[in-house]
Design an enzyme around this catalytic site. Structure first.
Site, mmCIF file in Angstrom:
data_model
loop_
_atom_site.group_PDB
_atom_site.id
_atom_site.type_symbol
_atom_site.label_atom_id
_atom_site.label_comp_id
_atom_site.label_asym_id
_atom_site.label_seq_id
_atom_site.Cartn_x
_atom_site.Cartn_y
_atom_site.Cartn_z
ATOM 1 N NE ARG A 1 39.867 29.203 41.236
ATOM 2 C CZ ARG A 1 40.581 29.835 40.318
ATOM 3 N NH1 ARG A 1 40.507 31.137 40.194
ATOM 4 N NH2 ARG A 1 41.367 29.170 39.487
ATOM 5 N N GLY B 1 44.568 37.492 37.922
ATOM 6 C CA GLY B 1 43.781 37.641 36.703
ATOM 7 C C GLY B 1 42.649 38.649 36.832
ATOM 8 C CB THR C 1 43.344 38.998 41.009
ATOM 9 O OG1 THR C 1 43.337 37.584 41.181
ATOM 10 C CG2 THR C 1 44.347 39.637 41.940
ATOM 11 C CG ASP D 1 42.368 31.566 31.780
ATOM 12 O OD1 ASP D 1 43.010 30.547 31.494
ATOM 13 O OD2 ASP D 1 41.391 31.573 32.559
ATOM 14 N N GLY E 1 40.963 27.796 29.713
ATOM 15 C CA GLY E 1 40.269 28.942 29.127
ATOM 16 C C GLY E 1 38.798 28.809 29.462
ATOM 17 N NE ARG E 2 36.901 29.719 35.533
ATOM 18 C CZ ARG E 2 37.078 29.018 36.658
ATOM 19 N NH1 ARG E 2 36.153 28.188 37.053
ATOM 20 N NH2 ARG E 2 38.165 29.174 37.378
ATOM 21 C CB ILE F 1 49.546 23.659 30.562
ATOM 22 C CG1 ILE F 1 49.740 22.664 29.418
ATOM 23 C CG2 ILE F 1 49.703 25.096 30.078
ATOM 24 C CD1 ILE F 1 48.741 22.785 28.294
ATOM 25 N NE ARG F 2 46.317 26.511 37.449
ATOM 26 C CZ ARG F 2 45.191 26.594 38.138
ATOM 27 N NH1 ARG F 2 44.333 27.564 37.873
ATOM 28 N NH2 ARG F 2 44.881 25.726 39.062
HETATM 29 N N1 LIG Z 1 33.914 41.328 41.750
HETATM 30 C C1 LIG Z 1 34.805 41.005 42.698
HETATM 31 N N2 LIG Z 1 34.909 41.767 43.827
HETATM 32 C C2 LIG Z 1 35.801 41.455 44.781
HETATM 33 N N3 LIG Z 1 36.620 40.381 44.720
HETATM 34 C C3 LIG Z 1 36.566 39.582 43.660
HETATM 35 C C4 LIG Z 1 35.653 39.843 42.580
HETATM 36 N N4 LIG Z 1 35.824 38.879 41.636
HETATM 37 C C5 LIG Z 1 36.783 38.055 42.110
HETATM 38 N N5 LIG Z 1 37.236 38.472 43.297
HETATM 39 C C6 LIG Z 1 38.261 37.831 44.143
HETATM 40 O O1 LIG Z 1 39.497 37.788 43.444
HETATM 41 C C7 LIG Z 1 40.203 36.580 43.743
HETATM 42 C C8 LIG Z 1 40.661 35.926 42.471
HETATM 43 O O2 LIG Z 1 39.563 35.757 41.562
HETATM 44 P P1 LIG Z 1 39.456 34.480 40.619
HETATM 45 O O3 LIG Z 1 38.320 34.714 39.699
HETATM 46 O O4 LIG Z 1 39.427 33.248 41.462
HETATM 47 O O5 LIG Z 1 40.868 34.406 39.846
HETATM 48 P P2 LIG Z 1 41.519 35.300 38.682
HETATM 49 O O6 LIG Z 1 42.151 36.492 39.311
HETATM 50 O O7 LIG Z 1 42.535 34.366 38.076
HETATM 51 O O8 LIG Z 1 40.413 35.665 37.703
HETATM 52 C C9 LIG Z 1 39.286 35.729 44.597
HETATM 53 O O9 LIG Z 1 39.695 35.824 45.954
HETATM 54 C C10 LIG Z 1 37.911 36.360 44.382
HETATM 55 O O10 LIG Z 1 37.066 36.219 45.505
HETATM 56 O O1 LIG Z 2 40.583 24.270 39.004
HETATM 57 P P1 LIG Z 2 41.096 25.605 39.417
HETATM 58 O O2 LIG Z 2 42.310 25.539 40.269
HETATM 59 O O3 LIG Z 2 40.006 26.442 40.004
HETATM 60 O O4 LIG Z 2 41.620 26.348 38.110
HETATM 61 C C1 LIG Z 2 40.954 26.300 36.884
HETATM 62 C C2 LIG Z 2 40.928 27.637 36.210
HETATM 63 O O5 LIG Z 2 42.117 28.349 36.329
HETATM 64 C C3 LIG Z 2 42.412 29.038 35.116
HETATM 65 O O6 LIG Z 2 43.492 28.468 34.450
HETATM 66 C C4 LIG Z 2 42.891 30.365 35.380
HETATM 67 O O7 LIG Z 2 44.087 30.236 36.132
HETATM 68 P P2 LIG Z 2 45.084 31.432 36.311
HETATM 69 O O8 LIG Z 2 44.187 32.651 36.334
HETATM 70 O O9 LIG Z 2 45.780 31.156 37.581
HETATM 71 O O10 LIG Z 2 46.032 31.466 35.164
HETATM 72 C C5 LIG Z 2 41.180 28.860 34.249
HETATM 73 O O11 LIG Z 2 41.439 28.743 32.892
HETATM 74 C C6 LIG Z 2 40.629 27.574 34.781
HETATM 75 O O12 LIG Z 2 39.266 27.459 34.579
#
Ligand SMILES: Nc1ncnc2c1ncn2[C@@H]1O[C@H](COP(=O)(O)OP(=O)(O)O)[C@@H](O)[C@H]1O
Ligand SMILES: O=P(O)(O)OC[C@H]1O[C@](O)(COP(=O)(O)O)[C@@H](O)[C@@H]1O
Length: 363
Positions: free
Chosen positions: A45, A70, A73, A101, A145-146, A258-259
């Site tokens: 993250r 997601g 990303t 999610d 499911g945040r 599950i994940r």
């Molecule tokens: N608005 C944004 N601009 C640039 N990078 C972002 C932004 N939001 C998230 N990211 C980057 O994308 C990556 C994944 O985001 P994260 O929210 O952790 O997971 P997901 O892709 O599952 O939603 C992280 O490295 C995060 O810093």
């Molecule tokens: O505790 P972590 O590793 O940050 O992950 C928790 C979060 O990951 C999620 O499952 C999303 O994971 P993915 O995007 O990888 O599917 C959210 O629902 C949850 O809040």
């Protein structure tokens, strides 16, 4: 097919572009990865520094970047795409929607979602068996499911053993008429047992009221959640203890189990389609797109359409109505909540001549 000589894997998410070594991906190396859970590339993250990332893309002579993840990303991918465009580089950027999610908009569903719903059945079944085996048994299952409750909603609909499903999009309340406690009391009197499914982001406003928690975020900027499963277990036990009604609550938190599992067959096939779609798109000269099915047809969707909002359960739509009719739970909705949900679903551009334009669909 395209004569590609070298495929590099970036280890550890966005920061892996500049903080770690790359992994050379060969057919032999990736041969079995669909049979494992998790990621061979590693994830992280935060750490999104678009200048450093594009510097490293340039240094390494990379000409196609496939970014898997997601909604966060995809926001990151859109920024990288802009930086590449600003520098005038001939580098294609493609997004591949992977998250359990299902919070990526426009596309029908994300890779991993079906697997999560399938695996959630095991936890719900266990909750059902446990609750049936003891007087006034309550099986409580927390699912991921945040910000959205798709896993909880589909797992509930699939199982038919769930009496109440709580998701972030549908605020609920505990006390009084139409509240959760009243419903639990009624179910236990009627059936002697019940199953509750709760998405991890549900009821967070109730938790912050009662725990006076401070808002915290992870490195990606996502809300760090309190454990709503533990909290609600405690509240339910406390309530029925006060009422002198003995209950037996079993709390199951299968979220990471599950994940972590390997994807199921239908997700494996879906993944193949996404991979082929992404490669054919980039090879055909497209860039700045996410690949995925839209109403069943695989499509290329520009990043700006993907990142403009998050996919959420629409509680005024048929799917949530189907859920309510299958569980018979209260809707917990006040007229104000319905008006707000409708406003979100039909924003200003959905209004024509002062009337709301409705489209017929089975979704
Ligand atoms: N608005 C944004 N601009 C640039 N990078 C972002 C932004 N939001 C998230 N990211 C980057 O994308 C990556 C994944 O985001 P994260 O929210 O952790 O997971 P997901 O892709 O599952 O939603 C992280 O490295 C995060 O810093
Ligand atoms: O505790 P972590 O590793 O940050 O992950 C928790 C979060 O990951 C999620 O499952 C999303 O994971 P993915 O995007 O990888 O599917 C959210 O629902 C949850 O809040």
């Amino acid at each position: 097919m395209y004569g590609v000589r070298k495929v590099l894997g970036i280890d550890g998410g966005y920061k892996g572009f500049y903080a770690k070594n790359t992994i050379t991906l060969t057919p032999k190396f990736v041969d079995d990865i669909h049979k494992r859970g998790g990621t061979i590339l590693g994830t992280s993250r935060g750490g999104h520094d678009s200048v450093k990332i594009v510097d490293r893309i340039q240094d390494r002579g990379i000409n196609q970047v496939y970014i898997i993840g997601g909604d966060g990303t995809h926001k990151g991918a859109a920024v990288i795409f802009e930086e590449i465009r600003r520098r005038g580089l001939k580098v294609a950027v493609a997004g591949i929607p992977k998250t359990i999610d299902n919070d990526i908009p426009v596309i029908d569903k994300s890779f991993g979602f079906d697997t999560a719903v399938e695996e959630a059945q095991r936890a719900i079944k266990a909750a059902h068996v446990e609750s049936e085996s003891i007087g006034n048994g309550i099986g409580l299952v927390k699912l991921m499911g945040r910000y959205c409750g798709f896993i909880a909603m589909y797992a509930t609909l699939a199982s038919r053993d769930v009496d109440c499903c709580l998701i972030p999009e549908s605020p609920f309340y505990l006390e009084g008429k139409g509240g959760l406690y009243e419903y639990i009391g009624k179910q236990l009197k009627q059936n002697g047992h019940m199953v509750i499914v709760i998405a991890e982001g549900a009821g967070q406003e109730l938790l912050s009221e009662s725990l006076q928690s401070v808002d915290q975020q992870d490195a990606s900027g996502n809300k760090l959640l309190q454990d709503v499963g533990l909290w609600i277990s405690h509240k339910i036990k406390e309530h029925f203890a006060k009422k002198k009604m003995p209950i037996n609550l079993k709390y199951i938190d299968p979220t990471y189990m599950i994940r972590a599992i390997p994807s199921i067959a239908s997700d494996n096939v879906y993944c193949t389609l996404l991979a082929h779609g992404a490669v054919h798109g980039a090879m055909a000269g497209y860039t700045g797109f996410t690949v995925g099915p839209v109403n069943g047809r695989h499509a290329y969707i520009p990043f700006n359409r993907i990142i403009e909002k998050q996919n959420k359960v629409v509680i005024t739509d048929r799917m949530w109505a189907r859920l309510l009719s299958s569980t018979n739970q209260p809707s917990f909705l006040k007229p104000r909540d319905i008006a707000e949900a409708k406003k979100e679903k039909y924003p200003a551009n959905g209004i024509l001549d002062g009337k709301i334009v409705k489209t017929m669909s089975m979704n």
